[in-house]
Design an enzyme around this catalytic site. Structure first.
Site, PDB file in Angstrom:
ATOM      1  N   ARG A 102       0.881  -1.175   0.000  1.00 23.78           N
ATOM      2  CA  ARG A 102       0.000   0.000   0.000  1.00 23.78           C
ATOM      3  C   ARG A 102       0.914   1.220   0.000  1.00 23.78           C
ATOM      4  O   ARG A 102       1.651   1.436   0.975  1.00 23.78           O
ATOM      5  CB  ARG A 102      -0.905  -0.012   1.226  1.00 23.78           C
ATOM      6  CG  ARG A 102      -1.555   1.332   1.504  1.00 23.78           C
ATOM      7  CD  ARG A 102      -2.656   1.281   2.527  1.00 23.78           C
ATOM      8  NE  ARG A 102      -3.830   0.619   1.986  1.00 23.78           N
ATOM      9  CZ  ARG A 102      -5.023   0.617   2.561  1.00 23.78           C
ATOM     10  NH1 ARG A 102      -5.199   1.252   3.703  1.00 23.78           N
ATOM     11  NH2 ARG A 102      -6.037  -0.014   1.998  1.00 23.78           N
ATOM     12  N   HIS A 129      -7.325   1.029  -6.352  1.00 23.65           N
ATOM     13  CA  HIS A 129      -7.556   0.126  -5.217  1.00 23.65           C
ATOM     14  C   HIS A 129      -8.228  -1.152  -5.759  1.00 23.65           C
ATOM     15  O   HIS A 129      -9.401  -1.410  -5.513  1.00 23.65           O
ATOM     16  CB  HIS A 129      -8.443   0.824  -4.179  1.00 23.65           C
ATOM     17  CG  HIS A 129      -8.415   0.206  -2.829  1.00 23.65           C
ATOM     18  ND1 HIS A 129      -7.660  -0.922  -2.525  1.00 23.65           N
ATOM     19  CD2 HIS A 129      -9.063   0.534  -1.663  1.00 23.65           C
ATOM     20  CE1 HIS A 129      -7.838  -1.238  -1.254  1.00 23.65           C
ATOM     21  NE2 HIS A 129      -8.684  -0.376  -0.714  1.00 23.65           N
ATOM     22  N   GLN A 132     -10.067  -3.861  -3.536  1.00 18.27           N
ATOM     23  CA  GLN A 132     -11.365  -3.362  -3.082  1.00 18.27           C
ATOM     24  C   GLN A 132     -12.424  -3.569  -4.153  1.00 18.27           C
ATOM     25  O   GLN A 132     -13.522  -4.074  -3.889  1.00 18.27           O
ATOM     26  CB  GLN A 132     -11.244  -1.862  -2.742  1.00 18.27           C
ATOM     27  CG  GLN A 132     -12.533  -1.248  -2.245  1.00 18.27           C
ATOM     28  CD  GLN A 132     -12.931  -1.786  -0.886  1.00 18.27           C
ATOM     29  OE1 GLN A 132     -12.131  -1.797   0.035  1.00 18.27           O
ATOM     30  NE2 GLN A 132     -14.169  -2.248  -0.754  1.00 18.27           N
ATOM     31  N   ASP A 224     -17.411   7.115  -1.274  1.00 19.86           N
ATOM     32  CA  ASP A 224     -16.158   6.936  -0.539  1.00 19.86           C
ATOM     33  C   ASP A 224     -15.862   8.266   0.156  1.00 19.86           C
ATOM     34  O   ASP A 224     -16.493   9.295  -0.136  1.00 19.86           O
ATOM     35  CB  ASP A 224     -15.037   6.539  -1.517  1.00 19.86           C
ATOM     36  CG  ASP A 224     -13.701   6.255  -0.822  1.00 19.86           C
ATOM     37  OD1 ASP A 224     -13.685   6.085   0.411  1.00 19.86           O
ATOM     38  OD2 ASP A 224     -12.663   6.225  -1.522  1.00 19.86           O
ATOM     39  N   CYS A 264     -16.450   1.599   0.637  1.00 20.85           N
ATOM     40  CA  CYS A 264     -15.282   0.749   0.890  1.00 20.85           C
ATOM     41  C   CYS A 264     -14.824   0.796   2.340  1.00 20.85           C
ATOM     42  O   CYS A 264     -14.129  -0.101   2.796  1.00 20.85           O
ATOM     43  CB  CYS A 264     -14.141   1.165  -0.030  1.00 20.85           C
ATOM     44  SG  CYS A 264     -13.625   2.872   0.232  1.00 20.85           S
ATOM     45  N   ARG A 292     -13.425  -8.823   1.079  1.00 22.38           N
ATOM     46  CA  ARG A 292     -11.998  -8.544   0.873  1.00 22.38           C
ATOM     47  C   ARG A 292     -11.188  -9.807   1.184  1.00 22.38           C
ATOM     48  O   ARG A 292     -10.254 -10.154   0.472  1.00 22.38           O
ATOM     49  CB  ARG A 292     -11.530  -7.397   1.799  1.00 22.38           C
ATOM     50  CG  ARG A 292     -12.085  -6.028   1.476  1.00 22.38           C
ATOM     51  CD  ARG A 292     -11.505  -5.457   0.195  1.00 22.38           C
ATOM     52  NE  ARG A 292     -10.058  -5.341   0.228  1.00 22.38           N
ATOM     53  CZ  ARG A 292      -9.374  -4.336   0.760  1.00 22.38           C
ATOM     54  NH1 ARG A 292     -10.014  -3.320   1.305  1.00 22.38           N
ATOM     55  NH2 ARG A 292      -8.048  -4.316   0.725  1.00 22.38           N
TER      56      ARG A 292
HETATM   57  N1   CP Z   1     -11.218  -0.351   2.443  1.00 24.40           N
HETATM   58  C1   CP Z   1      -9.932  -0.410   2.869  1.00 24.40           C
HETATM   59  O1   CP Z   1      -8.997  -0.638   2.102  1.00 24.40           O
HETATM   60  O2   CP Z   1      -9.793  -0.243   4.206  1.00 24.40           O
HETATM   61  P1   CP Z   1      -8.406  -0.013   5.002  1.00 24.40           P
HETATM   62  O3   CP Z   1      -7.872   1.317   4.562  1.00 24.40           O
HETATM   63  O4   CP Z   1      -8.794  -0.057   6.451  1.00 24.40           O
HETATM   64  O5   CP Z   1      -7.466  -1.117   4.629  1.00 24.40           O
HETATM   65  N1  NVA Z   2     -10.073   6.626  -1.144  1.00 25.18           N
HETATM   66  C1  NVA Z   2      -9.685   6.165   0.166  1.00 25.18           C
HETATM   67  C2  NVA Z   2      -9.885   4.686   0.278  1.00 25.18           C
HETATM   68  C3  NVA Z   2      -9.548   4.088   1.608  1.00 25.18           C
HETATM   69  C4  NVA Z   2      -9.704   2.608   1.654  1.00 25.18           C
HETATM   70  C5  NVA Z   2      -8.251   6.551   0.446  1.00 25.18           C
HETATM   71  O1  NVA Z   2      -7.407   6.449  -0.461  1.00 25.18           O
HETATM   72  O2  NVA Z   2      -7.964   6.969   1.564  1.00 25.18           O
END
Ligand code: CP
Ligand code: NVA
Length: 312
Positions: A102, A129, A132, A224, A264, A292
């Site tokens: 990530r 993502h 997701q 989101d 999400c 997930r």
């Molecule tokens: N939806 C998602 O990726 O959640 P986290 O940021 O908690 O991993």
């Molecule tokens: N769009 C959000 C998604 C988190 C899972 C972010 O990037 O923070």
């Protein structure tokens, strides 16, 4: 043969989207049948940003497949600072069988994949993502029984989640309408790529600034956060720009009576979604979170069992 990675739904070879969804359903139905699928294999999990779902589902997921995870948090590696991405990729490839990352910049996961001898999985970047979106399409399939022709309204920020949902729609022939304020539209390159992909499946990918237009007749209403990780300095400006894009009962009334609500997570109740909507029987947000786990187990099996992916 070069080792396969999972960086973007756009990169999936023909048939892979459905193969992964079908494998996810089998794993969900019969998890014990996969208890030794990745026996003794190690997954490195690199996090430049915080996480609840991604961390827990990958860590629990690899354990349920007989393997184990090594968590490398934001303080640990100094990716690209203490050590160049190329060296991190090459070192990890000598010890582990897969890397989940990530990162802020999308280019970082691309570079990890370029130099790793083991599969790399995108656990969220500023651009995409994909794990997701795979879980989200599994959730839609479970609740709606089909994906082709499904009408999805995405309301809010044209961000990483929106981008991956667009790529997913292009794979399965859904009709996605993204409603954003001016200045927060999806990336133009991603939009073009998704529309090019859509030619094969017959998917429709639209962008508007009118949330009501997007939601009218929708089977799925998705939102989101307005302030993604890394955008915290823009929070006040964004809250103002997105104020008319809140998913509340008034907006949901434009959707089909049997429409589901998706997010999400993490969510900000009272901002992009009201309590009333997220707590309503239409809300499937925890099904998404559960899925997930199943989808990522499928992705890990698909990648980490491939011939040549077993260097460590
Ligand atoms: N939806 C998602 O990726 O959640 P986290 O940021 O908690 O991993
Ligand atoms: N769009 C959000 C998604 C988190 C899972 C972010 O990037 O923070």
């Amino acid at each position: 043969m070069p080792v396969r990675h999972f960086l973007s739904i756009h990169d999936l070879p023909p048939g892979a989207f459905w193969r992964l969804l079908n494998l996810s359903r089998q794993i969900k139905a019969l998890p014990m049948a996969y208890a030794y699928a990745l026996k003794g294999k190690a997954l490195a999990m690199i996090f430049e940003k915080p996480s609840l779902r991604t961390r827990v589902t990958f860590e629990v997921g690899i354990q349920q497949l007989g393997g184990f995870a090594v968590y490398l948090g934001p303080q640990e590696i100094g990716l690209g600072k203490r050590e160049a991405v190329i060296d991190v990729a090459r070192n990890l490839s000598r010890w582990v069988h897969g890397i989940m990352a990530r990162t802020f910049e999308h280019e970082t996961v691309v570079e990890l994949a370029r130099y790793a001898a083991v599969p790399v999985i995108n656990g969220l970047t500023d651009l995409l993502h994909p794990c997701q979106a795979m879980a989200d399409y599994l959730t839609m399939l479970e609740h709606k029984g089909r994906l082709a022709g499904l009408r999805i309204a995405y309301v809010g920020d044209g961000n990483n989640v929106a981008h991956s949902l667009m790529f997913g729609a292009a794979q399965c022939g859904a009709h996605i309408v993204v409603a954003t304020p001016h200045g927060y539209e999806p990336d133009r390159r991603i939009l073009q790529m998704a529309r090019d992909d859509a030619r094969v499946s017959g998917a429709v990918i639209e962008v508007t600034d009118d949330p009501r237009e997007a939601v009218t007749g929708a089977d799925v209403v998705y939102t989101d956060t307005w302030v993604s990780m890394g955008r915290e300095a823009e929070a006040a400006v964004r809250r103002e720009a997105f104020a008319a894009y809140q998913v509340n009962a008034r907006l949901m009334a434009y959707a089909r009576p049997d429409a589901i609500f998706m997010h999400c997570l993490p969510c900000h109740r009272g901002e992009e979604v009201t309590d009333e909507v997220i707590e309503s029987p239409r809300s499937v947000v925890y099904d998404q979170a559960e899925n997930r786990l199943h989808v990522q187990k499928a992705i890990m099996i698909d990648l980490m069992q491939q011939p040549g992916a077993d260097r460590a």
